[in-house]
Design a protein around this motif. Structure first.
Motif, PDB file in Angstrom:
ATOM      1  N   ILE A   6       0.873  -1.179   0.000  1.00  0.00           N
ATOM      2  CA  ILE A   6       0.000   0.000   0.000  1.00  0.00           C
ATOM      3  C   ILE A   6       0.907   1.225   0.000  1.00  0.00           C
ATOM      4  CG2 ILE A   6      -1.798   1.239   1.251  1.00  0.00           C
ATOM      5  CD1 ILE A   6      -2.570  -1.523   2.503  1.00  0.00           C
ATOM      6  N   TYR A   7       0.709   2.082  -0.976  1.00  0.00           N
ATOM      7  CA  TYR A   7       1.612   3.218  -1.152  1.00  0.00           C
ATOM      8  C   TYR A   7       0.881   4.367  -1.841  1.00  0.00           C
ATOM      9  CZ  TYR A   7       1.818   1.994  -6.097  1.00  0.00           C
ATOM     10  OH  TYR A   7       1.480   1.760  -7.394  1.00  0.00           O
ATOM     11  N   LEU A   8       1.572   5.484  -1.958  1.00  0.00           N
ATOM     12  CA  LEU A   8       1.058   6.613  -2.722  1.00  0.00           C
ATOM     13  C   LEU A   8       1.990   6.789  -3.911  1.00  0.00           C
ATOM     14  CD1 LEU A   8      -0.981   8.906  -2.994  1.00  0.00           C
ATOM     15  CD2 LEU A   8       0.504  10.312  -1.565  1.00  0.00           C
ATOM     16  N   ASN A  31      -2.340   1.705  -4.833  1.00  0.00           N
ATOM     17  CA  ASN A  31      -2.095   3.141  -4.752  1.00  0.00           C
ATOM     18  C   ASN A  31      -3.272   3.751  -3.982  1.00  0.00           C
ATOM     19  OD1 ASN A  31      -1.635   5.860  -5.134  1.00  0.00           O
ATOM     20  ND2 ASN A  31      -1.780   5.793  -7.363  1.00  0.00           N
ATOM     21  N   THR A  32      -3.001   4.285  -2.795  1.00  0.00           N
ATOM     22  CA  THR A  32      -4.095   4.745  -1.929  1.00  0.00           C
ATOM     23  C   THR A  32      -4.912   5.880  -2.531  1.00  0.00           C
ATOM     24  OG1 THR A  32      -2.658   6.237  -0.693  1.00  0.00           O
ATOM     25  CG2 THR A  32      -2.961   4.029   0.190  1.00  0.00           C
ATOM     26  N   ARG A  58       0.844  12.220  10.709  1.00  0.00           N
ATOM     27  CA  ARG A  58       0.728  13.625  11.137  1.00  0.00           C
ATOM     28  C   ARG A  58       1.469  14.581  10.199  1.00  0.00           C
ATOM     29  NH1 ARG A  58      -0.045  10.936  15.738  1.00  0.00           N
ATOM     30  NH2 ARG A  58      -1.573  11.770  17.185  1.00  0.00           N
ATOM     31  N   ARG A  59       2.209  14.050   9.255  1.00  0.00           N
ATOM     32  CA  ARG A  59       2.927  14.902   8.301  1.00  0.00           C
ATOM     33  C   ARG A  59       2.052  15.286   7.112  1.00  0.00           C
ATOM     34  NH1 ARG A  59       8.895  12.081   8.048  1.00  0.00           N
ATOM     35  NH2 ARG A  59       9.445  12.522  10.201  1.00  0.00           N
ATOM     36  N   ALA A  60       0.876  14.708   7.016  1.00  0.00           N
ATOM     37  CA  ALA A  60      -0.029  15.043   5.909  1.00  0.00           C
ATOM     38  C   ALA A  60      -0.370  16.531   5.968  1.00  0.00           C
ATOM     39  CB  ALA A  60      -1.309  14.208   6.005  1.00  0.00           C
ATOM     40  N   TYR A  86      -7.047   9.636   1.851  1.00  0.00           N
ATOM     41  CA  TYR A  86      -5.896   8.740   1.671  1.00  0.00           C
ATOM     42  C   TYR A  86      -4.582   9.283   2.241  1.00  0.00           C
ATOM     43  CZ  TYR A  86      -4.561  11.767  -2.230  1.00  0.00           C
ATOM     44  OH  TYR A  86      -4.193  12.844  -2.996  1.00  0.00           O
ATOM     45  N   THR A  87      -4.437  10.592   2.356  1.00  0.00           N
ATOM     46  CA  THR A  87      -3.143  11.126   2.816  1.00  0.00           C
ATOM     47  C   THR A  87      -2.910  10.906   4.307  1.00  0.00           C
ATOM     48  OG1 THR A  87      -4.020  13.344   3.209  1.00  0.00           O
ATOM     49  CG2 THR A  87      -3.022  12.934   1.069  1.00  0.00           C
TER      50      THR A  87
END
Length: 117
Positions: A6-8, A31-32, A58-60, A86-87
């Protein structure tokens, strides 16, 4: 849960780690952004991580954009946010033999590599 990565797709770190892991063709790539994590997947991941908060990124940019850093979020809030956008999910996530390797720390990536050998 099936063996899944699971990735972006637009995340350079995810792309780098995906290359490092040399995933077998038998893995599903998720791909999320195009295929968000389902509630069933999220429940599995929460059980692996120990909480929804542990899955939360928390970095989104939306974290500050929605002023979430000023709120006292509960587990149910984290769950709703993770399903909402998704982020918010930590990435990448490798699920191999029903074990989830969550995030991009060196320790997690090393453990994921070891699991694949």
């Amino acid at each position: 849960m099936k063996n899944t990565f699971i990735y972006l797709d637009s995340c350079n770190t995810c792309q780098r780690i995906k290359g490092e892991l040399e995933l077998p063709d038998s893995f599903d790539l998720q791909n999320t952004k195009e295929s968000p994590v389902t509630e069933e997947q999220l429940t599995f991941l929460k059980d692996q991580a120990g909480s929804y908060e542990a899955l939360f990124n928390r970095r989104a940019q939306l974290y500050r954009g929605r002023n979430l850093h000023e709120k006292d979020l509960k587990e149910e809030d984290y769950k709703e946010l993770l399903l909402d956008h998704y982020t918010f999910i930590k990435r990448p996530i490798l699920v191999h033999n029903n074990v989830a390797y969550i995030g991009n720390s060196k320790k997690v990536v090393a453990a994921a590599k070891e699991a694949l050998t």
